[in-house]
Design an enzyme around this catalytic site. Structure first.
Site, mmCIF file in Angstrom:
data_model
loop_
_atom_site.group_PDB
_atom_site.id
_atom_site.type_symbol
_atom_site.label_atom_id
_atom_site.label_comp_id
_atom_site.label_asym_id
_atom_site.label_seq_id
_atom_site.Cartn_x
_atom_site.Cartn_y
_atom_site.Cartn_z
ATOM 1 N N HIS A 1 5.045 5.609 6.926
ATOM 2 C CA HIS A 1 6.401 6.188 6.870
ATOM 3 C C HIS A 1 7.245 5.721 8.060
ATOM 4 O O HIS A 1 7.469 6.491 9.010
ATOM 5 C CB HIS A 1 6.320 7.714 6.878
ATOM 6 C CG HIS A 1 5.899 8.316 5.583
ATOM 7 N ND1 HIS A 1 6.755 8.446 4.506
ATOM 8 C CD2 HIS A 1 4.705 8.807 5.186
ATOM 9 C CE1 HIS A 1 6.110 9.018 3.501
ATOM 10 N NE2 HIS A 1 4.861 9.238 3.879
ATOM 11 N N GLU B 1 10.297 5.490 8.126
ATOM 12 C CA GLU B 1 11.573 6.204 8.092
ATOM 13 C C GLU B 1 11.506 7.566 8.769
ATOM 14 O O GLU B 1 12.536 8.202 9.033
ATOM 15 C CB GLU B 1 12.038 6.377 6.643
ATOM 16 C CG GLU B 1 11.483 7.569 5.888
ATOM 17 C CD GLU B 1 10.005 7.491 5.517
ATOM 18 O OE1 GLU B 1 9.531 8.413 4.817
ATOM 19 O OE2 GLU B 1 9.313 6.541 5.927
ATOM 20 N N CYS C 1 5.375 4.512 1.141
ATOM 21 C CA CYS C 1 4.410 5.527 0.709
ATOM 22 C C CYS C 1 4.371 5.619 -0.822
ATOM 23 O O CYS C 1 3.842 4.720 -1.465
ATOM 24 C CB CYS C 1 4.688 6.872 1.365
ATOM 25 S SG CYS C 1 3.282 8.009 1.252
#
Length: 239
Positions: free
Chosen positions: A180, A182, A90
Site C-alpha cells: 500500500h 498510498e 493490493c
C-alpha cells in the site's frame, strides 16, 4: 504540454488514493476518481492515459456480490491489450492477476500486517517502472488474500519475506503491488480499528505496528514518491 488524465478506481471510502493521488497530481496528472460503490458508472479504462486500481476489503473473486468487479476485469483486459499504463494496488493488483487468468486465494500463512521489506527480484532491475528502485525499500502491507498463481507472461518483480508475490509486471505497461504505497498512519489506523478484534485474538500489538509505520514515514515517502512520479512519466510518454 497537456495534462495526462488518470482514472483512479476506488472500491470503498476507507481506501482512497491518498498519497499516490497527491504524488500523481504533483507530477502533473489530472485525476478522475471513479467510486462505483457510490453509484459511479465505470468508464472505459482505455479512454484515459493511465489507470490506478486501488485496494478494498472485498475479494478479487467476489464478482457475484460486487457488481463492478466483472466489468472492471474486462476493462483491465482491454487496458493491458491496448498498452494503457495500469497500476494495481493490493486488491487492484489481485484484480489484474485474476482478470488475466491468474489465481487469488486467502493467504495460508494468514494476514500480512505492517511494514515489510521489498524483496526485489533480478527482473526488477531492468523493469521500466521499478528499475529505479534503491534496493532498500519497505512497504506497508495489510492483506488477507494474495496472488498464488500469476497469469501467463507475468513477471515477479518482488516477493515478501514469506515468499508471496509482492510486485509483478502483467504486461509491458501493467503493474501490480501487493503493498500500500498510498497509505500512511492515518489511513492504516482506520483499517486497524476494523480489524481490532481479530488482532486482539491473534495477540498482535496494533499500537506497535502503527508506531513503526509512523516512524518509517520519511523512508516510505522517499521510496515510493519517485516510483509514482515515474508511473506518471510513463503515462505522459504513452499519450
Amino acid at each position: 504540454m497537456s495534462t495526462s488524465r488518470v482514472l483512479v478506481v476506488e472500491h470503498q471510502e476507507s481506501c482512497p488514493p491518498h498519497l499516490v493521488g497527491t504524488w500523481l497530481a504533483e507530477a502533473g496528472c489530472a485525476l478522475e476518481v471513479c467510486r462505483p460503490y457510490d453509484g459511479d458508472a465505470l468508464p472505459a479504462l482505455t479512454a484515459y492515459d493511465a489507470v490506478v486500481v486501488l485496494g478494498g476489503e472485498m475479494s478479487a473473486n467476489d464478482d457475484d456480490t460486487v457488481a463492478w468487479l466483472g466489468p472492471l476485469k474486462a476493462g483491465i483486459r482491454d487496458a493491458v491489450a491496448a498498452g494503457t499504463p495500469l497500476l494495481g494496488i493490493c486488491l487492484g493488483h489481485q484484480l489484474i492477476a485474476a482478470a488475466l487468468g491468474g489465481t487469488v486465494e486467502r493467504n495460508p500463512r494468514g494476514q500480512i500486517v505492517g511494514l515489510q521489506p521489498v524483496g526485489w527480484s533480478e527482473d526488477a532491475a531492468a523493469d521500466d517502472w521499478v528499475g529505479a528502485r534503491t534496493g532498500a525499500e519497505v512497504a506497508i502491507h495489510w492483506n488477507n488474500d494474495v496472488v498464488v498463481a500469476l497469469p501467463d507472461g507475468a513477471v515477479v518483480l518482488a516477493r515478501t519475506p514469506g515468499g508471496e508475490v509482492q510486485a509483478a509486471r502483467f504486461g509491458p505497461r501493467a503493474w501490480g503491488v501487493q503493498a500500500h504505497p498510498e497509505a500512511d498512519t492515518g489511513v492504516v489506523t482506520r483499517w486497524a480499528e476494523s480489524d481490532r478484534a481479530d488482532h486482539v485474538a491473534l495477540g498482535l500489538d496494533q499500537g506497535a505496528v502503527l508506531a513503526s509505520i509512523e516512524e518509517a514515514r520519511p523512508a516510505l515517502e522517499a521510496h515510493w514518491q519517485p516510483l509514482v512520479a515515474l508511473f506518471a512519466a510513463i503515462a505522459e510518454a504513452r499519450r
